[in-house]
Write an enzyme that holds these catalytic residues in place. Structure first.
Site, PDB file in Angstrom:
ATOM      1  N   LEU A  77       5.772  -3.236   6.063  1.00  0.00           N
ATOM      2  CA  LEU A  77       4.677  -2.315   5.801  1.00  0.00           C
ATOM      3  C   LEU A  77       4.099  -2.751   4.466  1.00  0.00           C
ATOM      4  CD1 LEU A  77       3.339   0.148   7.112  1.00  0.00           C
ATOM      5  CD2 LEU A  77       4.863   1.616   5.789  1.00  0.00           C
ATOM      6  N   ASP A  78       2.821  -3.058   4.464  1.00  0.00           N
ATOM      7  CA  ASP A  78       2.218  -3.641   3.266  1.00  0.00           C
ATOM      8  C   ASP A  78       2.439  -2.773   2.038  1.00  0.00           C
ATOM      9  OD1 ASP A  78       1.205  -5.707   4.825  1.00  0.00           O
ATOM     10  OD2 ASP A  78      -0.635  -4.611   5.250  1.00  0.00           O
ATOM     11  N   LYS A  79       2.439  -3.417   0.884  1.00  0.00           N
ATOM     12  CA  LYS A  79       2.653  -2.708  -0.378  1.00  0.00           C
ATOM     13  C   LYS A  79       1.648  -1.583  -0.565  1.00  0.00           C
ATOM     14  CE  LYS A  79       3.177  -3.696  -5.340  1.00  0.00           C
ATOM     15  NZ  LYS A  79       3.148  -4.756  -6.379  1.00  0.00           N
ATOM     16  N   ASP A  80       0.408  -1.798  -0.119  1.00  0.00           N
ATOM     17  CA  ASP A  80      -0.630  -0.794  -0.302  1.00  0.00           C
ATOM     18  C   ASP A  80      -0.779   0.129   0.900  1.00  0.00           C
ATOM     19  OD1 ASP A  80      -1.511  -2.898   1.197  1.00  0.00           O
ATOM     20  OD2 ASP A  80      -3.441  -3.125   0.200  1.00  0.00           O
ATOM     21  N   SER A  81       0.200   0.118   1.799  1.00  0.00           N
ATOM     22  CA  SER A  81       0.229   1.055   2.924  1.00  0.00           C
ATOM     23  C   SER A  81       1.369   2.041   2.714  1.00  0.00           C
ATOM     24  CB  SER A  81       0.414   0.309   4.246  1.00  0.00           C
ATOM     25  OG  SER A  81      -0.666  -0.583   4.466  1.00  0.00           O
TER      26      SER A  81
END
Length: 219
Positions: A77-81
């Site tokens: 899960l992306d850092k900004d998600s």
């Protein structure tokens, strides 16, 4: 998750060892069952946190929230998600949750810039062309703004630009796929929350909270 490495280097038989056997350097590491009971943890990943237990100085990582040893994230899960992350100590279960052939659906709540037209939503449903190929058909519905925790920091608010929330269901998981899909139809993602994965949801968990759950019956 399966990893396979192959070396093409030749192997020379040493003259001093008559018992030497030519062996293949090819090795396959298959997902393994845990030595003890299967553990499954669901975690509400905060914005700006890595989906790993180590990072650079000042990085926020899973180690800041989860004290359980020998569990690993099933997918990224992306850092900004934000939102649901599933962790387990069971390599077979981890692979089953992440491999496309398992068809384990993931539901994302996505806030995009602007108001997508019916045609744009249809494009998302039928598949859009990205730089690594066409996406599979996806479930896409326009939804009311969900009741979510405050993001820290909040998204940039521009009164002159409306936003729309979409519920997007995927059965594949390419790098930053949702963001690339919405950008491809001209509506950049402003906020992305994974709400559901393989029957688990993030309901009842605030950012940074986690709980252990029963593993699925099918192993």
């Amino acid at each position: 998750m399966t990893f396979k490495t192959t070396s093409k280097r030749s192997v020379t038989k040493p003259a001093s060892n008559p018992n030497f056997r030519r062996t293949s350097r090819r090795r396959t590491d298959k997902p393994a069952k845990p030595k003890g009971p299967t553990k499954v943890i669901i975690f509400n990943k905060p914005f700006n946190t890595l989906t790993q237990f180590t990072g650079e100085p000042n990085d926020s990582t899973l180690a800041d929230f989860i004290p359980v040893k020998d569990v690993y994230a099933a997918g990224r899960l992306d850092k900004d998600s934000e939102g649901l992350l599933v962790l387990t100590n069971d390599g077979i279960l981890q692979a089953r949750l992440t491999q496309p052939k398992s068809k384990s659906p993931k539901v994302y709540w996505v806030q995009v810039e602007g108001i997508p037209s019916d045609e744009a939503v249809k494009q998302l449903r039928e598949g859009v062309e990205l730089n690594d190929g066409w996406t599979l058909p996806a479930g896409v519905e326009i939804m009311e703004e969900p009741q979510l925790w405050e993001r820290n920091p909040p998204i940039r608010h521009r009164p002159s630009v409306p936003t729309t929330w979409l519920a997007i269901t995927l059965e594949e998981g390419r790098n930053r796929q949702v963001r690339r899909m919405t950008a491809a139809i001209g509506h950049p993602t402003l906020r992305l929350v994974r709400y559901q994965m393989a029957g688990w949801t993030v309901e009842g968990l605030q950012p940074g909270e986690w709980k252990e759950v029963s593993p699925p019956q099918k192993q």
